[in-house]
Design an enzyme around this catalytic site. Structure first.
Site, PDB file in Angstrom:
ATOM      1  N   LYS A 195       0.592  -1.123  -0.036  1.00 30.26           N
ATOM      2  CA  LYS A 195      -0.058   0.024  -0.030  1.00 30.26           C
ATOM      3  C   LYS A 195       0.955   1.324   0.150  1.00 30.26           C
ATOM      4  O   LYS A 195       2.108   1.340   0.598  1.00 30.26           O
ATOM      5  CB  LYS A 195      -0.759  -0.138   1.168  1.00 30.26           C
ATOM      6  CG  LYS A 195      -1.909   1.136   1.279  1.00 30.26           C
ATOM      7  CD  LYS A 195      -3.019   0.884   2.570  1.00 30.26           C
ATOM      8  CE  LYS A 195      -4.039   1.905   2.540  1.00 30.26           C
ATOM      9  NZ  LYS A 195      -5.009   1.591   3.729  1.00 30.26           N
ATOM     10  N   SER A 200      -9.773   1.662   2.494  1.00 25.41           N
ATOM     11  CA  SER A 200      -8.988   2.532   1.598  1.00 25.41           C
ATOM     12  C   SER A 200      -7.852   1.598   0.920  1.00 25.41           C
ATOM     13  O   SER A 200      -7.444   2.044  -0.300  1.00 25.41           O
ATOM     14  CB  SER A 200      -8.202   3.362   2.739  1.00 25.41           C
ATOM     15  OG  SER A 200      -7.246   2.836   3.549  1.00 25.41           O
ATOM     16  N   SER A 252     -10.020  -0.708   6.679  1.00 20.58           N
ATOM     17  CA  SER A 252      -9.374  -0.402   5.430  1.00 20.58           C
ATOM     18  C   SER A 252      -8.686  -1.785   4.845  1.00 20.58           C
ATOM     19  O   SER A 252      -8.298  -1.686   3.676  1.00 20.58           O
ATOM     20  CB  SER A 252      -8.410   0.518   5.354  1.00 20.58           C
ATOM     21  OG  SER A 252      -9.236   2.039   5.381  1.00 20.58           O
TER      22      SER A 252
END
Lengths: 476, 472
Positions: B75, B150, B174
């Site tokens: 990420k 997210s 997330s």
């Protein structure tokens, strides 16, 4: 403003002293904590506040902060770090990690050499900011500057902020408080306390009230006090300024004011309405700090004897009052062991204190036995004060045996009859001055002492001469 | 798709080259990345070089480690030395971290091959990956739909075969929510089990790094590598983490599992049906499963949006243009701050900074931040009560399957409700795992969530593995 103004108002002062701790590394990272290095060389992701970096508390910094608390008679308690949020370029994260409503050191006091006691509210830990230099334009301030340079070497240096109670009533007392605090910080190894390097910085909260009044007046906070002298000057200025307003029927505004050393005055930085809302909240990247009883006991046991306690011990040994200025001076100079040794070796306490305070403030410290020897010779009347000082100076410069030095200098005590003859000759030669002395003009004694000294090539003892003069006056 | 466990085993044994593995995954990237936009940055050259190095070490008789040759996506809020780390925000434009996050260093040291930095909602604020400054990621199962967020890029990368494993971060769901919407396994570990050092902070007391994987075993493999004490993170649990890989076959015989009643309210029937099916499967496997009330979990969403935004308002203050990233000039320093932050942050980030600033302001602190902290305490207590009677809890991950792009962007509150089932674990600091458990209408994946008390990852993984087996 008149000179009498200040006496009609009582000054009420509380001080906030920021002290950089003398750790090897910073509060939350392993970067060097050092003054004067090439800018931005002692930095890493943590103290630059780079995204993703996290703080790890420096154990030694906590220990030094605990020493400060113990030396100030604070209660060392479980504590918490908070974030103090505001934007400024020298603060890499745009928040400062500080302690807020749960500080490490709670309460306490500081005893000053004059015998007064100033309360301590708290002494909490926090990180220092970087150092900004504003270039061009606005007189060293950010607004109007062409550009600004930031050195982050100082960012993250551990600080203890020592907040006093509003117990200080004069600029002299304020200066004494700071001097005493510096002495303690140095004595316990917590800080070098060098104001000129910014390792000790002072903010002063000042207000006025009528003597006898209980309620405090509205205060102003004064910043940028970079020396003990500045502190004294700024307080004196601020008292005149506030008194002037109050006497003109104008209120004192609660605000932060900036001391300008060159102009010798304070000017408004921001008012209470413009004050920052720091939005304190608990720092989630750190865990609560609760020193164990064992740790605390260990720190307490390792504390050296503090200046106030040294003053008490020295005054007792010398047989003088604890508030005697020479006692404070000797402790400040670190000569108390020398004086204690001299007293133990038979020297007079008063004499030992005075000679140490006045003759040994600079230069080398003499051998304790030799120091005691000179004092004994003076105390026995074998050396005059002037001669004793000369022997002491020689001892400090080159060492040696006081007896031998006195002999080499020809300092042998005069026969009492020689001095008496010289006194009588001096009286006979100056009848007018003698009449004035007899009439009670004590200072004329100095004239006669001078004459006798001249006649005996400086070998007479001034005190003995004065005593003889008094005898002659009584015998008239 | 070959599992990470198989890849690592084969590469370590010299049965398959890491280069071959990485080429397979890069081919998948070449095939669909333009359509899905899972990555902010594909590190093809670096991945090939990294794979060659692994192969050289294997040839030299060395063991590159438990993730030997496994392609991993990161990420884009995990710091990578010398490689842009954007948090999908304009404000970090041009910034290259001078250091690797602890988790990045650990996966590299374990022999993994980093294939790229994945897209995300800006600063991890969102539930659809539509809040990226670089455009949305799309769901590999239906590109007209969101992958969740997210960590949508990481979820999509694993689901599309771009990477065998991925790391994400979970502040309010997330990892688990996009894992559910993309049909992969996602784990939010106990707060403190995995180092946050080098994870760009959103809400420090809630953020936790965790794995995405194609299977429970793969997720355990990655978690075992990244878990464990890190002296650089003061909130890191100061003891070794037990192996989750070792317990996968232990079964659920005798475990007491509660299905959280409050978290089934307002859930789409097709999602609720899969939770019931999972409960039945675990019961059949030997667990004792029944419904349980954990009432305070209904406070979670509101408490979360006060606490997370409050912390974010402080964490994101440093993006001011003074030191790194975007700088928009102004007449003075205040104007520079304003112009930089106005241009650098997206609408959702600005909204949350404003919310959080307000919640911490003088006069409002106790009514908002203080109250939310009290609610957090109530939630922790409610879980404590439940865990006195149950070893694990079972719940949905998301109220619905993946929704179409644009469906919720006009209404932040509706978007926030996507995380209603995942947020309680973050507030409590507890672990939870999202396990794919069948498909809903349109062939869209549905996940179920297993929640566990602090540091009970091994029990959680036993149940997750049993659930996965029940599908086979």
């Amino acid at each position: 403003m008149t000179a009498t103004t200040a006496t009609e108002w009582e000054m009420v002062v509380g001080l906030e002293v920021h002290c950089e701790l003398a750790t090897a590394t910073k509060l939350f990272c392993a970067c060097r904590n050092a003054f004067g290095d090439e800018p931005n060389t002692n930095v890493c992701p943590v103290c630059l506040g780079l995204p993703g970096s996290l703080p790890v508390l420096n154990r030694h910094a906590v220990e030094l902060a605990m020493r400060v608390g113990l030396a100030l008679h604070s209660s060392v308690e479980p504590s918490l770090f908070h974030r103090k949020n505001y934007f400024y370029p020298d603060m890499p994260k745009d928040y400062q990690v500080s302690q807020y409503d749960e500080p490490l050191n709670v309460g306490g006091w500081l005893d000053l050499p004059d015998g007064s006691r100033v309360g301590v509210t708290r002494a909490h830990m926090e990180e220092d900011t970087g150092k900004t230099t504003h270039v061009g334009g606005g007189g060293g301030r950010i607004h109007g500057a062409d550009h600004s340079l930031v050195d982050y070497n100082r960012a993250g240096v551990p600080l203890v902020e020592i907040v006093s109670e509003p117990d200080i009533r004069s600029s002299e007392q304020a200066k004494a408080y700071v001097n005493e605090l510096r002495a303690i910080l140095v004595a316990i190894g917590a800080s070098d306390a060098r104001m000129e390097e910014g390792s000790l910085r002072i903010d002063a909260n000042v207000s006025l009230r009528r003597p006898g009044a209980e309620a405090f007046g509205t205060r102003a906070e004064i910043k940028n006090l970079n020396s003990v002298r500045s502190l004294g000057r700024a307080l004196e200025y601020e008292v005149r300024r506030q008194a002037g307003r109050l006497e003109a029927g104008e209120p004192v505004v609660q605000e932060t004011r900036h001391w300008n050393e060159d102009e010798g005055r304070t000017s408004s930085m921001r008012s209470k309405e413009e004050a920052y809302d720091y939005r304190y909240f608990p720092e989630p990247d750190l865990v609560p700090l609760a020193p164990s009883d064992e740790w605390l006991a260990g720190v307490r046991a390792a504390l050296p004897v503090l200046p106030a306690d040294r003053r008490v011990a020295l005054a007792a040994a010398a047989g003088v009052a604890g508030t005697d200025p020479a006692v404070a001076t000797v402790v400040h100079l670190g000569l108390d062991d020398l004086v204690l040794a001299a007293v133990a070796a038979g020297a007079g306490g008063r004499l030992a204190l005075n000679r140490a305070a006045n003759e040994l403030a600079h230069g080398a410290v003499p051998d304790a036995a030799a120091f005691a020897g000179v004092l004994r010779m003076e105390g026995d009347g074998r050396l005059t004060a002037t001669q004793a000082k000369a022997v002491l100076a020689e001892l400090v410069a080159s060492g040696g045996d006081p007896e031998a030095i006195a002999k080499a200098k020809g300092f042998e005590a005069l026969d009492g009859g020689v001095v008496a003859a010289a006194v009588d000759a001096a009286i006979a030669a100056a009848p007018e001055e003698w009449a004035r002395f007899v009439a009670g003009e004590a200072k004329v004694a100095g004239f006669f002492v001078g004459k006798v000294m001249a006649a005996t090539a400086g070998k007479a003892d001034g005190k003995a001469v004065t005593a003889l003069l008094r005898e002659r006056m009584a015998d008239r | 798709m070959t599992s990470a466990v198989d890849i690592a085993r084969d590469v370590r044994a010299g049965a398959r080259s890491a280069r071959d593995v990485v080429e397979t995954h890069l081919s998948a990237v070449a095939g669909r990345e333009a359509e899905l936009h899972a990555f902010n940055l594909v590190l093809a050259d670096e991945a090939r070089a990294g794979a060659d190095e692994i192969d050289r070490r294997v040839a030299a008789g060395e063991d590159p480690g438990p993730l030997a040759g496994v392609p991993v996506a990161l990420k884009d809020n995990l710091c990578t030395r010398g490689i842009p780390t954007t948090c999908s925000s304009r404000i970090l434009e041009g910034w290259r971290p001078p250091y690797d996050a602890t988790v990045v260093a650990r996966v590299r040291a374990a022999g993994a091959v980093v294939v790229g930095k994945t897209n995300m909602d800006e600063f991890a604020m969102g539930s659809s990956t539509e809040n990226s400054a670089f455009g949305p990621t799309r769901n590999p199962h239906d590109p007209s739909r969101v992958p969740g967020g997210s960590s949508g890029g990481s979820a999509a990368a694993v689901a599309a075969g771009f990477a065998s494993l991925a790391l994400g971060s979970d502040t309010g769901g997330s990892i688990r929510q996009p894992a559910a919407l993309c049909g992969v396994v996602g784990v939010k570990p106990t707060y403190g089990l995995v180092s946050r050092y080098g994870l760009v902070a959103f809400a420090s007391s809630l953020d936790q790094v965790g794995p995405f994987a194609g299977s429970v075993a793969d997720a355990a493999l990655l978690l075992d590598v990244i878990a464990g004490h890190d002296p650089a993170d003061s909130t890191s649990v100061p003891r070794p983490a037990p192996s989750c890989s070792a317990v996968l076959g232990d079964g659920v015989e005798g475990l007491r599992i509660g299905v959280v009643r409050e978290l089934l309210e307002g859930i789409d029937p097709e999602v609720a049906a899969r939770v019931s099916a999972a409960a039945a499967a675990l019961d059949a496997a030997g667990a004792k499963v029944e419904e349980v009330g954990v009432p305070a979990t209904t406070l979670a969403l509101s408490a979360y949006y006060v606490l997370a935004t409050a912390e974010a308002s402080s964490n994101l203050a440093r993006y001011d243009g003074a030191r790194y990233g975007l700088r928009v000039a102004g007449d003075d320093v205040t104007a520079m701050y304003g112009a930089t932050r106005a241009a650098g942050f997206g609408a959702e980030v600005k909204r949350r900074i404003m919310l959080g600033t307000y919640a911490l302001s003088a006069g409002y602190y106790d009514a908002y931040y203080g109250q939310a902290q009290r609610a957090r305490t109530l939630i922790i207590r409610a879980f404590d009560v439940a865990y006195a009677s149950y070893d694990l809890l079972l719940a949905p991950v998301t109220p619905t399957t993946a929704f179409p792009l644009g469906a919720k962007t006009a209404d932040p509150l509706t978007m926030y409700l996507s995380d209603v089932c995942t947020i309680p674990s973050n507030l409590a600091g507890h672990p939870a795992i999202s396990v794919p458990y069948g498909l809903g209408a349109g062939g869209l994946p549905i996940g179920v969530q297993i929640l566990a008390p602090a540091l009970a990852e091994t029990t959680m993984f036993r149940a997750a593995a049993a659930l996965e087996r029940s599908l086979a």
